[in-house]
Design an enzyme around this catalytic site. Structure first.
Site, mmCIF file in Angstrom:
data_model
loop_
_atom_site.group_PDB
_atom_site.id
_atom_site.type_symbol
_atom_site.label_atom_id
_atom_site.label_comp_id
_atom_site.label_asym_id
_atom_site.label_seq_id
_atom_site.Cartn_x
_atom_site.Cartn_y
_atom_site.Cartn_z
ATOM 1 N N TYR A 175 96.017 4.862 36.813
ATOM 2 C CA TYR A 175 96.304 4.972 35.467
ATOM 3 C C TYR A 175 95.698 6.239 34.760
ATOM 4 O O TYR A 175 94.639 6.355 34.712
ATOM 5 C CB TYR A 175 95.967 3.971 34.533
ATOM 6 C CG TYR A 175 96.440 3.508 33.212
ATOM 7 C CD1 TYR A 175 97.157 4.487 32.564
ATOM 8 C CD2 TYR A 175 95.737 2.715 32.454
ATOM 9 C CE1 TYR A 175 97.364 4.389 31.217
ATOM 10 C CE2 TYR A 175 96.234 2.292 31.228
ATOM 11 C CZ TYR A 175 97.009 3.130 30.531
ATOM 12 O OH TYR A 175 97.244 3.024 29.262
ATOM 13 N N LYS B 109 100.472 6.260 37.068
ATOM 14 C CA LYS B 109 101.318 5.851 35.864
ATOM 15 C C LYS B 109 100.746 7.052 34.844
ATOM 16 O O LYS B 109 99.690 7.248 34.636
ATOM 17 C CB LYS B 109 100.903 4.500 35.020
ATOM 18 C CG LYS B 109 101.415 4.424 33.882
ATOM 19 C CD LYS B 109 100.583 3.580 32.771
ATOM 20 C CE LYS B 109 101.015 3.384 31.533
ATOM 21 N NZ LYS B 109 100.169 2.738 30.756
HETATM 22 N N1 LIG Z 1 100.075 3.076 28.087
HETATM 23 C C1 LIG Z 1 100.484 2.029 27.623
HETATM 24 C C2 LIG Z 1 101.917 1.699 27.809
HETATM 25 C C3 LIG Z 1 102.599 2.767 27.121
HETATM 26 O O1 LIG Z 1 103.821 2.527 26.655
HETATM 27 C C4 LIG Z 1 99.791 0.553 28.395
HETATM 28 O O2 LIG Z 1 99.144 0.712 29.301
HETATM 29 O O3 LIG Z 1 99.790 -0.662 27.780
#
Ligand SMILES: N[C@@H](CC=O)C(=O)O
Length: 305
Positions: free
Chosen positions: A141, A169
């Site tokens: 992330y 992500k």
């Molecule tokens: N970054 C956010 C989602 C984005 O739309 C998350 O991890 O909840």
């Protein structure tokens, strides 16, 4: 990249909320189950609980585990569940990741410890330790605004060389880095878009998925958009849908994101309770503006003249 993936992670992966009771004191398990059913019926391709949208930083240790368990049980194998994992220590991240695997999560989405920004060597050591402790795939992330860890495309690709780090992500808001990864480095790491207003760009550039909080409010629109853009290659329809999705995403990025998502769910008649403090409820004027945007998108009925 050697992939651990058993279930396809592709399409619209909804970053889901954690529903709370009215006073915010407990997880509302019934509302959580209703969210799962509503999203599965809308045809979304996966659920991502306990991320930013899931307010993981406000959950007690027991709630954190329980929420992941409830989403996995609720999805019941119909769509994959990627558990958001965030902790301030390696050991904390390992314990949460192992628990997620034990209760049946298909993957974890791992944010690095976010109080003291990690340098690249420390980041790789952290990721290797967590990846070595589980056998499900990890989505790294990338959210530099929250972690202070800012990486270029080559560094992100290098993370993909760690066994178990199969996906990224990208919530950096940096379209150039995402474009670079998607154009030339997908053999080392698969990239998901994670910045709402870049979703059209990300999917059109070849992202395998979009981890998208907005999609929790308007799942039908988001799924049709994915089908038009990624599957049918119907650019005209994708653009029509994007006009609404852009406006909703842009609005949500302009207010407190979680408060906005929760207000949106209440507006459409799918309440999940308030966000926990320190997040405040959406101010009344923003809520009104959001209702107007949802009416324009056809998600709420038009007001009679
Ligand atoms: N970054 C956010 C989602 C984005 O739309 C998350 O991890 O909840």
């Amino acid at each position: 990249m050697s992939s651990r993936t058993k279930k396809d992670l592709r399409g619209i992966l909804v970053a889901v909320t954690t529903p709370f009771t009215e006073d915010g004191s407990a997880v509302d398990e019934a509302a959580l189950q209703r969210q799962v059913e509503r999203l599965v019926s809308a045809g979304v391709h996966g659920l991502v609980p306990t991320g930013t949208t899931g307010e993981f930083t406000t959950l007690s240790a027991a709630e954190y585990r329980r929420v992941i368990e409830l989403y996995v049980k609720g999805a019941d194998g119909r769509i994959p569940v990627v558990a958001g994992i965030g902790a301030l220590s390696t050991q904390g991240a390992i314990e949460l990741s192992q628990h997620a695997e034990t209760v049946g999560a298909d993957a974890v989405m791992l944010v690095p410890p976010f109080y003291d920004p990690l340098d690249f060597t420390t980041l790789k050591s952290f990721l290797s330790a967590v990846a070595g402790s589980i056998s499900i795939p990890i989505v790294y992330y990338n959210v530099p605004g929250a972690t202070g860890v800012k990486l270029g495309a080559e560094e992100i690709a290098e993370l993909g060389d760690i066994d178990g780090i199969d996906y990224l992500k990208d919530t950096s808001g940096d379209a150039v880095t995402l474009a670079d990864l998607l154009a030339s480095r997908t053999d080392r790491i698969k990239a998901f878009n994670g910045w709402d207003t870049l979703t059209f760009f990300g999917i059109a550039s070849g992202a395998e998925a979009s981890v998208w909080g907005t999609a929790g409010v308007v799942p039908e629109l988001a799924v049709e958009f994915w089908e038009a853009l990624a599957e049918k290659k119907d650019l005209d329809r994708a653009r029509e849908l994007w006009k609404h999705l852009w406006t909703i995403s842009d609005f949500l990025e302009s207010v407190n994101y979680v408060a906005g998502i929760k207000a949106g769910l209440e507006l459409i008649g799918e309440p999940v309770g308030p966000a926990r403090l320190p997040i405040l409820p959406l101010p009344a004027e923003d809520r009104e503006r959001f209702a107007g945007i949802l009416r324009n998108a056809g998600v709420l009925p038009a007001v009679a003249a």
